[in-house]
Design a protein around this motif. Structure first.
Motif, PDB file in Angstrom:
ATOM      1  N   TRP A 166       0.807  -1.230   0.000  1.00 47.94           N
ATOM      2  CA  TRP A 166       0.000   0.000   0.000  1.00 47.94           C
ATOM      3  C   TRP A 166       0.834   1.271   0.000  1.00 47.94           C
ATOM      4  O   TRP A 166       0.296   2.366   0.124  1.00 47.94           O
ATOM      5  N   SER A 167       2.163   1.169  -0.153  1.00 43.13           N
ATOM      6  CA  SER A 167       3.001   2.370  -0.073  1.00 43.13           C
ATOM      7  C   SER A 167       3.180   3.061  -1.417  1.00 43.13           C
ATOM      8  O   SER A 167       3.844   4.083  -1.494  1.00 43.13           O
ATOM      9  N   ASP A 168       2.602   2.497  -2.496  1.00 44.24           N
ATOM     10  CA  ASP A 168       2.769   3.073  -3.833  1.00 44.24           C
ATOM     11  C   ASP A 168       4.232   3.224  -4.214  1.00 44.24           C
ATOM     12  O   ASP A 168       4.636   4.232  -4.800  1.00 44.24           O
ATOM     13  N   GLY A 169       5.024   2.220  -3.851  1.00 45.91           N
ATOM     14  CA  GLY A 169       6.417   2.217  -4.272  1.00 45.91           C
ATOM     15  C   GLY A 169       7.371   2.926  -3.332  1.00 45.91           C
ATOM     16  O   GLY A 169       8.584   2.881  -3.524  1.00 45.91           O
ATOM     17  N   ASP A 170       6.849   3.581  -2.291  1.00 48.42           N
ATOM     18  CA  ASP A 170       7.741   4.302  -1.371  1.00 48.42           C
ATOM     19  C   ASP A 170       8.423   3.367  -0.376  1.00 48.42           C
ATOM     20  O   ASP A 170       9.470   3.687   0.168  1.00 48.42           O
ATOM     21  N   GLU A 171       7.815   2.225  -0.130  1.00 40.75           N
ATOM     22  CA  GLU A 171       8.298   1.324   0.922  1.00 40.75           C
ATOM     23  C   GLU A 171       8.571  -0.032   0.296  1.00 40.75           C
ATOM     24  O   GLU A 171       7.678  -0.661  -0.247  1.00 40.75           O
ATOM     25  N   ASP A 172       9.846  -0.474   0.359  1.00 44.18           N
ATOM     26  CA  ASP A 172      10.175  -1.734  -0.309  1.00 44.18           C
ATOM     27  C   ASP A 172      10.147  -2.928   0.635  1.00 44.18           C
ATOM     28  O   ASP A 172      10.639  -3.993   0.301  1.00 44.18           O
ATOM     29  N   VAL A 173       9.563  -2.745   1.819  1.00 44.00           N
ATOM     30  CA  VAL A 173       9.351  -3.877   2.726  1.00 44.00           C
ATOM     31  C   VAL A 173       7.848  -4.113   2.848  1.00 44.00           C
ATOM     32  O   VAL A 173       7.084  -3.188   3.101  1.00 44.00           O
ATOM     33  N   THR A 174       7.443  -5.356   2.625  1.00 42.33           N
ATOM     34  CA  THR A 174       6.049  -5.754   2.848  1.00 42.33           C
ATOM     35  C   THR A 174       6.014  -6.623   4.100  1.00 42.33           C
ATOM     36  O   THR A 174       6.882  -7.468   4.299  1.00 42.33           O
ATOM     37  N   LYS A 175       5.019  -6.392   4.947  1.00 44.64           N
ATOM     38  CA  LYS A 175       4.892  -7.154   6.191  1.00 44.64           C
ATOM     39  C   LYS A 175       3.506  -7.798   6.262  1.00 44.64           C
ATOM     40  O   LYS A 175       2.505  -7.159   5.944  1.00 44.64           O
TER      41      LYS A 175
END
Length: 223
Positions: A166-175
């Motif tokens: 859900w970060s639209d590419g800003d966050e490269d970690v998914t939890k």
């Protein structure tokens, strides 16, 4: 069900309708496919910790909101989880819980009965079904994501490709905190085990044995 209303954690300001709503999806134990998952064979690509994917699937329903263990992606935001079952199942819905952050998964592509998928094939192949996970907000319980039942009648494994978060590419970690399944186990007698694995490998066996679906369905209520 009366005891289930006491699991609010004194969170004061939150709308309690959200919490009460969670009781509606508390699954009957027999509808959870937990005991039919082959935990030792779960394989997750791009997990930051070995067996991190298996750890969140191993969480029981009671542990679903626990902070740990948590599955985190490693090199980028994508995850690929292969989850096999011990026999044939009908999958009705996917259960998923994630903490309310932009790291929560968004697009899931689901593949059925494939043990050979990597990130390149996951991007190219047509999935059996694609679902979008709602963006979680604080105080929410597990999302129950209904699947198209006609597509998941004879499932021996499910592969979940988390394409983005859900970060639209800003966050490269998914939890991800919890994954579970609701459905029906196609009851084959669990003794001896090797017979069941052969049957799982050859779906035609199920047709060839008349009346076997009712056999042994309640042999092990304690599992």
């Amino acid at each position: 069900m009366s005891g289930h209303h006491h699991h609010d954690h004194g969170d004061g300001g939150h709308c309690h309708a959200e919490h009460d709503h969670s009781n509606d999806i508390t699954p009957a134990v027999q509808s959870l496919l937990y005991t039919q998952i082959d935990f030792d064979q779960i394989n997750t690509l791009n997990e930051s910790t070995p067996k991190g994917g298996a750890a969140i699937v191993k969480k029981t329903w009671a542990e679903r909101l626990n902070d740990t263990p948590e599955l985190e992606s490693d090199a980028d935001e994508q995850l690929l989880m292969y989850i096999p079952f011990t026999g044939q199942v009908k999958v009705h819905s996917l259960l998923i819980y994630t903490a309310p952050t932009p790291c929560a998964p968004k697009t899931l592509k689901l593949f059925k009965n494939r043990d050979d998928i990597d990130f390149s094939t996951a991007s190219e192949l047509s999935p059996c079904q694609t679902i979008e996970v709602p963006q979680p907000v604080p105080g929410e319980d597990v999302f129950e994501l209904p699947l198209n039942r006609a597509l998941w009648n004879t499932t021996t494994s499910i592969t979940i490709f988390v394409e983005d978060n859900w970060s639209d590419g800003d966050e490269d970690v998914t939890k991800v905190g919890y994954i579970g399944f609701k459905g029906q186990f196609m009851a084959l007698n669990r003794e001896p085990v090797n017979v069941m694995y052969e049957a799982a490998a050859n779906p035609n066996d199920h047709v060839a044995i008349p009346g076997v679906s009712g056999v042994g369905g309640r042999v092990m209520p304690g599992q």
